[in-house]
Design a protein around this motif. Structure first.
Motif, PDB file in Angstrom:
ATOM      1  N   THR A 147       0.746  -1.159  -0.013  1.00 22.29           N
ATOM      2  CA  THR A 147       0.086   0.081   0.135  1.00 22.29           C
ATOM      3  C   THR A 147       0.903   1.207   0.043  1.00 22.29           C
ATOM      4  N   LEU A 148       2.183   1.185   0.334  1.00 22.60           N
ATOM      5  CA  LEU A 148       2.857   2.496   0.765  1.00 22.60           C
ATOM      6  C   LEU A 148       3.907   2.287  -0.548  1.00 22.60           C
ATOM      7  N   ALA A 195      10.414  10.697   2.559  1.00 22.23           N
ATOM      8  CA  ALA A 195       9.388   9.893   3.533  1.00 22.23           C
ATOM      9  C   ALA A 195       8.801   8.702   2.984  1.00 22.23           C
ATOM     10  N   GLY A 196       8.331   8.847   1.854  1.00 24.61           N
ATOM     11  CA  GLY A 196       7.612   7.384   1.135  1.00 24.61           C
ATOM     12  C   GLY A 196       8.449   6.621   1.090  1.00 24.61           C
ATOM     13  N   ALA A 197       9.848   6.685   0.626  1.00 24.42           N
ATOM     14  CA  ALA A 197      10.772   5.598   0.712  1.00 24.42           C
ATOM     15  C   ALA A 197      11.337   5.027   2.034  1.00 24.42           C
ATOM     16  N   VAL A 198      11.135   5.844   3.078  1.00 21.52           N
ATOM     17  CA  VAL A 198      11.361   5.227   4.467  1.00 21.52           C
ATOM     18  C   VAL A 198      10.078   4.214   4.812  1.00 21.52           C
ATOM     19  N   LEU A 199       9.019   4.961   4.644  1.00 20.75           N
ATOM     20  CA  LEU A 199       7.937   4.057   4.890  1.00 20.75           C
ATOM     21  C   LEU A 199       7.676   2.605   4.251  1.00 20.75           C
ATOM     22  N   ALA A 200       7.983   2.808   2.948  1.00 26.99           N
ATOM     23  CA  ALA A 200       8.169   1.498   1.936  1.00 26.99           C
ATOM     24  C   ALA A 200       9.141   0.748   2.492  1.00 26.99           C
ATOM     25  N   ALA A 201      10.290   1.131   2.868  1.00 28.42           N
ATOM     26  CA  ALA A 201      11.609   0.291   3.218  1.00 28.42           C
ATOM     27  C   ALA A 201      11.065  -0.339   4.688  1.00 28.42           C
ATOM     28  N   GLY A 220       8.434  -2.789   4.273  1.00 33.55           N
ATOM     29  CA  GLY A 220       8.925  -3.835   3.321  1.00 33.55           C
ATOM     30  C   GLY A 220       9.919  -4.967   4.270  1.00 33.55           C
ATOM     31  N   LEU A 221      10.474  -4.155   5.358  1.00 34.63           N
ATOM     32  CA  LEU A 221      11.280  -5.199   6.273  1.00 34.63           C
ATOM     33  C   LEU A 221      10.292  -5.710   7.016  1.00 34.63           C
ATOM     34  N   ILE A 222       9.347  -5.488   7.318  1.00 37.36           N
ATOM     35  CA  ILE A 222       8.096  -6.037   8.283  1.00 37.36           C
ATOM     36  C   ILE A 222       7.719  -7.178   7.396  1.00 37.36           C
TER      37      ILE A 222
END
Length: 196
Positions: free
Chosen positions: A11-12, A51-57, A60-62
């Motif tokens: 979703t992110l 900011a979007g990359a941090v949320l996606a990364a 993604g780890l989760i």
């Protein structure tokens, strides 16, 4: 509506996929046309992209801790590690643009490289889901089917599990990179040999 831990990532991911190329294009056009308004758009967009990359990364780890990737393990590690590089680049670019009025050639080249890498990792993400069934129930892709969903009654468990998965995701990434598994899907000898 409930969302599972592994469903937060898809979703992110669209935030950096859309915003990073937009930011680089705005800054490029602003530089070519000597347009302060376009450069201002680029400066704002790269912040949002980072900011979007941090949320996606992070998600993604989760997600990687919640799925059974099976044969796609090397692909998942490559996807994760290259996206970590894209995230670091986007953060560096956002930091640079916060202090600099005009983007330079190195900034734009870094942005183009990050966009190319992001396109490739997006391809790998799609290949994992559609080609290997990662995180798709009918394909047996859910590793932990009992993981909490994001509902008011399970919010505490959801956040706690997400934080544990984030910790383990970072730990796995550091361990695998330390063991030389930076882009294992690309360096696997089976994929590098020509078909007979």
């Amino acid at each position: 509506m409930a969302i599972r831990l592994e469903e937060m990532h898809p979703t992110l991911v669209h935030l950096p996929i859309a915003l990073l190329p937009f930011a680089v294009a705005a800054d490029f056009l602003g530089a070519v046309r000597d347009d302060d308004a376009l450069r201002a758009v680029g400066r704002t967009a790269i912040r949002a992209a980072a900011a979007g990359a941090v949320l996606a990364a992070g998600t993604g780890l989760i997600a990687a801790e919640e799925v059974n990737e099976g044969d796609a393990r090397d692909m998942l590690m490559t996807h994760r590690n290259l996206n970590a590089a894209v995230t670091a680049t986007a953060l560096g670019m956002a930091s640079w643009r916060a202090r600099t009025e005009r983007p330079g050639a190195l900034y734009l080249a870094s942005g183009l490289a990050a966009v190319g890498l992001l396109g490739y990792t997006a391809y790998l993400g799609g290949k994992m889901v559609y080609g290997h069934g990662v995180a798709v129930k009918p394909a047996g892709g859910i590793y932990r089917p009992g993981a909490p969903t994001m509902r008011a009654s399970q919010l505490g468990a959801f956040v706690a599990t997400a934080l544990v998965d984030l910790f383990h995701g970072v730990r796995h990434m550091v361990s695998e990179i330390s063991n030389g598994k930076i882009v294992p899907w690309l360096t696997n000898s089976r994929r590098l040999s020509l078909p007979e």
